[in-house]
Scaffold this motif. Structure first.
Motif, PDB file in Angstrom:
ATOM      1  N   GLN A 395      30.645  31.474  40.873  1.00 26.84           N
ATOM      2  CA  GLN A 395      29.453  30.649  40.690  1.00 26.84           C
ATOM      3  C   GLN A 395      29.226  29.762  41.902  1.00 26.84           C
ATOM      4  N   SER A 396      27.972  29.615  42.285  1.00 23.29           N
ATOM      5  CA  SER A 396      27.512  28.785  43.405  1.00 23.29           C
ATOM      6  C   SER A 396      27.738  29.443  44.764  1.00 23.29           C
ATOM      7  N   GLN A 397      28.311  30.658  44.806  1.00 23.00           N
ATOM      8  CA  GLN A 397      28.423  31.371  46.074  1.00 23.00           C
ATOM      9  C   GLN A 397      27.134  32.166  46.331  1.00 23.00           C
ATOM     10  N   THR A 398      26.871  32.460  47.594  1.00 17.49           N
ATOM     11  CA  THR A 398      25.741  33.333  47.894  1.00 17.49           C
ATOM     12  C   THR A 398      26.039  34.736  47.396  1.00 17.49           C
ATOM     13  N   GLU A 399      25.000  35.535  47.241  1.00 13.88           N
ATOM     14  CA  GLU A 399      25.187  36.897  46.747  1.00 13.88           C
ATOM     15  C   GLU A 399      26.138  37.678  47.649  1.00 13.88           C
ATOM     16  N   ALA A 400      25.979  37.527  48.961  1.00 18.05           N
ATOM     17  CA  ALA A 400      26.833  38.265  49.897  1.00 18.05           C
ATOM     18  C   ALA A 400      28.282  37.821  49.786  1.00 18.05           C
ATOM     19  N   ASP A 401      28.514  36.502  49.720  1.00 17.81           N
ATOM     20  CA  ASP A 401      29.887  36.000  49.635  1.00 17.81           C
ATOM     21  C   ASP A 401      30.536  36.405  48.316  1.00 17.81           C
ATOM     22  N   ALA A 402      29.786  36.309  47.220  1.00 15.24           N
ATOM     23  CA  ALA A 402      30.337  36.671  45.923  1.00 15.24           C
ATOM     24  C   ALA A 402      30.681  38.158  45.873  1.00 15.24           C
ATOM     25  N   THR A 403      29.795  38.985  46.413  1.00 15.69           N
ATOM     26  CA  THR A 403      30.064  40.425  46.442  1.00 15.69           C
ATOM     27  C   THR A 403      31.314  40.714  47.256  1.00 15.69           C
ATOM     28  N   ALA A 404      31.435  40.069  48.413  1.00 12.44           N
ATOM     29  CA  ALA A 404      32.604  40.281  49.259  1.00 12.44           C
ATOM     30  C   ALA A 404      33.889  39.845  48.546  1.00 12.44           C
ATOM     31  N   SER A 405      33.843  38.728  47.819  1.00 10.51           N
ATOM     32  CA  SER A 405      35.020  38.236  47.097  1.00 10.51           C
ATOM     33  C   SER A 405      35.462  39.236  46.031  1.00 10.51           C
ATOM     34  N   LEU A 406      34.498  39.768  45.293  1.00  6.12           N
ATOM     35  CA  LEU A 406      34.827  40.706  44.216  1.00  6.12           C
ATOM     36  C   LEU A 406      35.311  42.038  44.786  1.00  6.12           C
ATOM     37  N   GLU A 407      34.652  42.524  45.817  1.00 10.13           N
ATOM     38  CA  GLU A 407      35.060  43.800  46.404  1.00 10.13           C
ATOM     39  C   GLU A 407      36.433  43.692  47.069  1.00 10.13           C
ATOM     40  N   ALA A 408      36.752  42.498  47.587  1.00  8.01           N
ATOM     41  CA  ALA A 408      38.067  42.315  48.195  1.00  8.01           C
ATOM     42  C   ALA A 408      39.180  42.449  47.158  1.00  8.01           C
ATOM     43  N   LEU A 409      38.858  42.184  45.896  1.00  7.87           N
ATOM     44  CA  LEU A 409      39.838  42.337  44.819  1.00  7.87           C
ATOM     45  C   LEU A 409      39.816  43.740  44.230  1.00  7.87           C
ATOM     46  N   GLY A 410      38.990  44.630  44.784  1.00  5.96           N
ATOM     47  CA  GLY A 410      38.985  46.022  44.351  1.00  5.96           C
ATOM     48  C   GLY A 410      37.957  46.343  43.292  1.00  5.96           C
ATOM     49  N   VAL A 412      34.308  47.310  41.657  1.00  9.84           N
ATOM     50  CA  VAL A 412      33.089  48.017  42.046  1.00  9.84           C
ATOM     51  C   VAL A 412      31.919  47.170  41.551  1.00  9.84           C
ATOM     52  N   VAL A 413      31.152  46.624  42.470  1.00 10.82           N
ATOM     53  CA  VAL A 413      30.184  45.583  42.136  1.00 10.82           C
ATOM     54  C   VAL A 413      28.774  46.157  42.054  1.00 10.82           C
ATOM     55  N   THR A 414      28.110  45.869  40.949  1.00 11.18           N
ATOM     56  CA  THR A 414      26.666  46.084  40.837  1.00 11.18           C
ATOM     57  C   THR A 414      26.026  44.717  40.614  1.00 11.18           C
ATOM     58  N   THR A 415      24.780  44.594  41.024  1.00  5.71           N
ATOM     59  CA  THR A 415      24.107  43.292  40.972  1.00  5.71           C
ATOM     60  C   THR A 415      22.979  43.311  39.955  1.00  5.71           C
ATOM     61  N   ASP A 416      22.912  42.263  39.181  1.00 10.05           N
ATOM     62  CA  ASP A 416      21.818  42.075  38.229  1.00 10.05           C
ATOM     63  C   ASP A 416      21.235  40.691  38.491  1.00 10.05           C
ATOM     64  N   GLU A 417      19.942  40.556  38.304  1.00  9.80           N
ATOM     65  CA  GLU A 417      19.290  39.282  38.578  1.00  9.80           C
ATOM     66  C   GLU A 417      18.789  38.661  37.286  1.00  9.80           C
ATOM     67  N   LEU A 439      40.927  42.694  34.214  1.00 11.26           N
ATOM     68  CA  LEU A 439      40.359  44.035  34.274  1.00 11.26           C
ATOM     69  C   LEU A 439      41.282  44.947  35.064  1.00 11.26           C
ATOM     70  N   LEU A 440      41.229  46.234  34.712  1.00  7.76           N
ATOM     71  CA  LEU A 440      41.971  47.217  35.487  1.00  7.76           C
ATOM     72  C   LEU A 440      41.456  47.243  36.922  1.00  7.76           C
ATOM     73  N   ASN A 441      42.374  47.460  37.850  1.00 14.10           N
ATOM     74  CA  ASN A 441      41.976  47.550  39.255  1.00 14.10           C
ATOM     75  C   ASN A 441      40.904  48.631  39.432  1.00 14.10           C
ATOM     76  N   GLY A 442      39.891  48.330  40.201  1.00 14.49           N
ATOM     77  CA  GLY A 442      38.818  49.290  40.453  1.00 14.49           C
ATOM     78  C   GLY A 442      37.759  49.321  39.377  1.00 14.49           C
ATOM     79  N   SER A 443      37.814  48.375  38.418  1.00 14.71           N
ATOM     80  CA  SER A 443      36.824  48.366  37.335  1.00 14.71           C
ATOM     81  C   SER A 443      35.448  47.994  37.857  1.00 14.71           C
ATOM     82  N   ASP A 444      34.429  48.452  37.116  1.00 15.02           N
ATOM     83  CA  ASP A 444      33.060  48.048  37.418  1.00 15.02           C
ATOM     84  C   ASP A 444      32.846  46.615  36.947  1.00 15.02           C
ATOM     85  N   ILE A 445      32.102  45.860  37.720  1.00 15.87           N
ATOM     86  CA  ILE A 445      31.781  44.482  37.341  1.00 15.87           C
ATOM     87  C   ILE A 445      30.362  44.195  37.788  1.00 15.87           C
ATOM     88  N   THR A 446      29.650  43.428  36.992  1.00 18.15           N
ATOM     89  CA  THR A 446      28.268  43.079  37.307  1.00 18.15           C
ATOM     90  C   THR A 446      28.217  41.660  37.833  1.00 18.15           C
TER      91      THR A 446
END
Length: 654
Positions: A395-410, A412-417, A439-446
Motif C-alpha cells: 500500500q502507498s507504493q507506485t504501481e511499478a514499485d509494487a509490481t517489482a516488490s511482488l515479482e521479486a518474491l516470485g 505472478v502479478v496481474t493488475t486490477d484498478e 501463498l505457494l511460491n509462484g502463485s498468481d496475485i492481483t
C-alpha cells in the motif's frame, strides 16, 4: 586496566567522520558507542557490528541483518523511535549512526526503582505501542522489544530503539540456519516454536514488559534460557494479581489478552493493542494508577560491567540469545564479540570419527546422506516452509514499485484498478490475496491500483423543480448542499436556474453540488400613475416589468389622454410581472341633443345648461326691439351627440 586498552576503538575516527569517545552498551550483534560527528558537529550513537560476525563468511546472514536494520529503521519516522542517520562500512567495520538519547534505558529505571506505578507503566506501554504501530503500518516487526531497547530521555519520554532483529513481515518466516535471535524472556511462543512472527509477537513482548514494570519480576523463570522459552510455549501467562493482589481485574485482563499463547487471541497489531491499553487505563481509578507494588524480596540492582565482553553460563535478563527453532537443542548466549552462535541444524553432519570399516560402508553412508539431503531440500522447497511466501504490504507504493516488490518474491502479478477516494491515481491500494497471506511460491496475485476518485458528470438539472433535481443528483451519487435563491421575472418559483458545479461538468463523485433556485418575481410597491399621460404611465409600470392593461372611458374628471384610475392602487404590495389595469380618459361624457323647436327659449336654455352645455341665442328676426319667445331652430340638429361643455345655438322667433 584502562578503558582504551580494553576497547581499541575508543579514540578512533570511523569513516573519516565519527570520532569514537565512549562505549555505552554491548549486545549480541554490535557494540554501541557515543561518537562525535565532525561534519555536523553533534554527538551520535555509533553502532558497530562485531567484527567476528562481519569477517566470518559463514556469518554473512548477520551482516545482512545488520544492514537491513538501517534500511528498516530509516523507513520509520516517529517521535517515539530513535532516528537512524547513516550506515556504512569502514574497512572491516560495518557501522550505523543513530540519534544519541542522553538518559537511561527502562531496564536501568526498573532496576533502580524495583517497580513502577501502574499509571506510569501503562503510559510507557502506551508510548512503546504507539511507536510500534507506526512500524506495523509499514509491515515491519521489531522482534526484540525489551527494557534495554526502551530509552528514556532527559524528560522521561520513552523512545524505542534497535530494530536490529526487525524484518519486513514478508521476510519473517524462519531462519535458514534453524536458529532465531531474540531475548528469551520476551519472545512470543510462536517465534520460539516455529520461527514465525508478525506484529502480534511485538504485542506479546509489550505485555511481558507491562507485567515486569508493575510486578518487578518476569512471569517465567527457569535455570536455563531453554527452560524459560519452553514455559512461554507451554504455559499460560500468570495473572499479575497473583503477585500483586491489589491489582484490578482490568489490569489482569489487559495483560492476559496481550500475552495470549495463541496469536489469534491477541490484538492484531500495536494499534489495536494501544486501544485496549487506553481503555483499560480509563477503567482504573486514580489511586490505583498512582499505586506502586513493593519490590520483590531479594531484588538487588543489576551491576553492568563496562569492561570486556564475557560469555555467561545463563542468559541474564535482556540478553539476546541464539535459540533453536522448535526447542530442538541447547541455546547459547550471544552477549558480545566473544560469544559463539550455535549451529543446531538437525541435518548438519557431525565430524567424521575414526572408522576402520571398509570404503564401501563410507560410500553407502555418504550416498544415503546425499539422498536424504536431496529429499529434505525437495520437501522444504515443494511443500515445506520454503514453498510458501508471505504477501507483503504494498500500500502507498507506485504501481511499478509494487509490481517489482511482488515479482521479486516470485509472484505472478496481474493488475486490477479500483476507484479510491483517498489514495492517489497510480498508487497501490493492496493485493488480492491480502497482505500477510501465505501463498505457494509462484502463485498468481492481483495488485489493486487506485484510479483515483471516481468521476461523474453533473446531470442536467436546470429547468427542473427542486425535488426532481435532488432525485437526479441522488441517482448520480452527488451530495447536495443547501440551495440558494434568486428572484427571476421569467423562471417560475422553485425551478432550478443553475448548479455549482455546472451541469455537464465532470467532477469527483463526492463533490457537493449547490443548486440555485428561482424565488419567482421580486416584490415591489405599485407605483402611482394617476394624472400621468397614457404613455408616461405605461413607461413607469413597465420599468418594474408590470403587465399593463389599458381601459378607456369618458370622464369629466380628467382631460383626454390622462390616467384617472388604476388597479391595484398606488402603494399596494405587488410583485414584478403582475398585471396592472389603468383607465385613460377619452374626454368629457357625450350628451345627445333633443329637439327643442317650438319650446320656449327659456325652457330650452335651462334644459341644455342642465346637461352641461353652453347656449348661444340667435334671433330669426333681427329687429333689435324684439324679445325671444319660441325656438324656431337649433344648431347642431336634434340627435347630435356633443361633449359636455360644447355650445348649442338656439334660433328664436322674435
Amino acid at each position: 586496566m584502562s578503558e582504551t586498552l580494553i576497547d581499541p576503538l575508543l579514540g578512533r575516527l570511523i569513516d573519516g567522520r565519527y570520532e569514537v569517545r565512549e562505549r555505552v552498551a554491548a549486545g549480541g550483534m554490535a557494540t554501541v558507542y557515543v561518537a562525535f560527528d565532525k561534519r555536523l558537529e553533534r554527538d551520535v550513537a555509533l553502532k558497530i557490528m562485531h567484527q567476528h560476525l562481519a569477517a566470518d563468511a559463514s556469518e554473512a546472514d548477520f551482516v545482512s541483518r545488520f544492514r537491513r536494520e538501517a534500511k528498516s529503521a530509516a523507513r520509520l519516522t516517529h517521535p517515539g523511535m530513535v532516528r537512524v542517520y547513516d550506515q556504512g562500512v569502514d574497512g572491516d567495520l560495518s557501522y550505523l549512526t543513530m540519534e544519541y538519547v542522553d538518559g537511561e534505558n527502562l531496564r536501568e529505571r526498573v532496576t533502580q526503582e524495583g517497580t513502577l506505578a501502574v499509571g506510569e507503566a501503562l503510559a510507557i506501554t502506551d508510548a512503546v505501542l504507539d511507536a510500534l504501530a507506526a512500524a506495523h503500518r509499514q509491515g515491519l516487526v521489531h522482534r526484540d522489544v525489551k527494557p534495554e531497547n526502551v530509552l528514556l530521555d532527559e524528560s522521561g519520554r520513552p523512545k524505542l530503539a534497535d530494530f536490529g532483529l526487525a524484518r519486513a513481515v514478508t521476510e519473517v518466516t524462519s531462519t535458514s540456519t534453524g536458529m532465531l535471535l531474540g531475548t528469551v524472556a520476551y519472545l512470543a511462543p510462536e517465534l520460539v516454536a516455529d520461527g514465525d512472527a508478525d506484529a502480534r509477537a511485538d504485542v506479546y513482548s509489550c505485555g511481558i514488559l507491562l507485567y515486569e514494570m508493575v510486578t518487578g519480576r518476569q512471569p517465567f523463570t527457569a535455570e536455563t534460557a531453554l527452560g524459560v522459552a519452553s514455559r512461554h510455549v507451554h504455559e499460560d501467562m500468570p495473572a499479575p494479581s497473583a503477585t500483586v493482589p491489589w491489582l484490578p481485574v482490568e489490569f489482569d485482563e489487559l495483560v492476559a489478552v496481550m500475552t495470549a499463547r495463541d496469536p489469534q487471541g491477541r490484538p492484531a497489531d500495536a494499534a489495536a493493542a494501544l486501544v485496549l491499553v487506553r481503555h483499560a487505563r480509563s477503567l482504573i481509578d486514580d489511586p490505583t494508577l498512582d499505586r506502586r507494588a513493593e519490590p520483590p524480596s531479594g531484588a538487588v540492582p543489576i551491576v553492568h560491567d563496562d569492561g570486556a565482553t564475557t560469555v555467561l553460563s545463563d542468559a541474564p535478563s535482556g540478553s539476546t540469545i541464539a535459540l533453536p527453532i522448535g526447542l530442538g537443542g541447547a541455546a547459547a548466549l550471544v552477549a558480545g564479540g566473544d560469544a559463539e552462535i550455535l549451529d543446531d541444524d538437525p541435518d548438519a553432519i557431525e565430524p567424521e570419527r575414526p572408522n576402520r570399516r571398509t570404503g564401501w560402508w563410507i560410500g553407502a553412508v555418504l550416498a544415503t546422506l546425499v539422498v536424504l539431503g536431496g529429499l529434505g531440500l525437495w520437501w522444504y522447497t515443494s511443500i515445506g516452509p520454503g514453498a510458501y511466501t508471505t504477501v507483503p504490504s504494498v500500500q502507498s507504493q507506485t504501481e511499478a514499485d509494487a509490481t517489482a516488490s511482488l515479482e521479486a518474491l516470485g509472484f505472478v502479478v496481474t493488475t486490477d484498478e479500483e476507484f479510491d477516494d483517498v489514495i492517489a491515481e497510480g498508487i497501490a491500494i493492496g493485493t488480492d490475496p491480502q497482505e500477510q497471506a501465505r501463498l505457494l511460491n509462484g502463485s498468481d496475485i492481483t495488485l489493486i491500483v487506485s484510479q483515483g476518485a471516481r468521476q461523474e458528470t453533473i446531470p442536467e438539472v436546470v429547468g427542473l423543480q427542486e425535488s426532481e433535481a435532488l432525485a437526479a443528483l441522488g441517482d448520480a451519487g452527488f451530495p447536495v448542499g443547501d440551495p440558494t435563491f434568486e428572484y427571476s421575472d421569467t423562471i417560475p418559483e422553485g425551478e432550478v436556474m443553475a448548479s455549482t458545479p455546472a451541469q455537464g461538468e465532470t467532477v469527483r463523485h463526492d463533490k457537493e453540488v449547490s443548486l440555485e433556485l428561482s424565488d419567482g418575481p421580486a416584490p415591489i410597491t405599485i407605483p402611482d400613475v394617476v394624472g400621468s399621460t397614457e404613455s408616461a404611465a405605461i413607461d413607469a409600470l413597465e420599468e418594474d416589468a408590470l403587465v399593463v392593461t389599458v381601459e378607456r372611458e369618458r370622464t369629466p374628471d380628467a382631460p383626454k389622454g390622462e390616467v384617472f384610475r388604476q388597479n391595484p392602487e398606488a402603494g399596494a404590495d405587488g410583485i414584478r410581472t403582475q398585471e396592472v389595469t389603468i383607465w385613460v380618459s377619452d374626454g368629457p361624457p357625450l350628451v345627445e341633443l333633443s329637439d327643442y323647436t317650438f319650446n320656449t327659449v327659456e325652457r330650452a336654455r335651462d334644459e341644455l345648461e342642465g346637461l352641461g352645455l353652453n347656449v348661444n341665442l340667435e334671433a330669426d328676426n333681427p329687429w333689435p326691439w324684439t324679445t325671444p319667445e319660441f325656438v324656431v331652430g337649433q344648431r347642431p340638429a336634434a340627435g347630435t351627440q356633443l361633449e359636455v361643455g360644447s355650445t348649442v345655438t338656439l334660433v328664436y322667433d322674435s
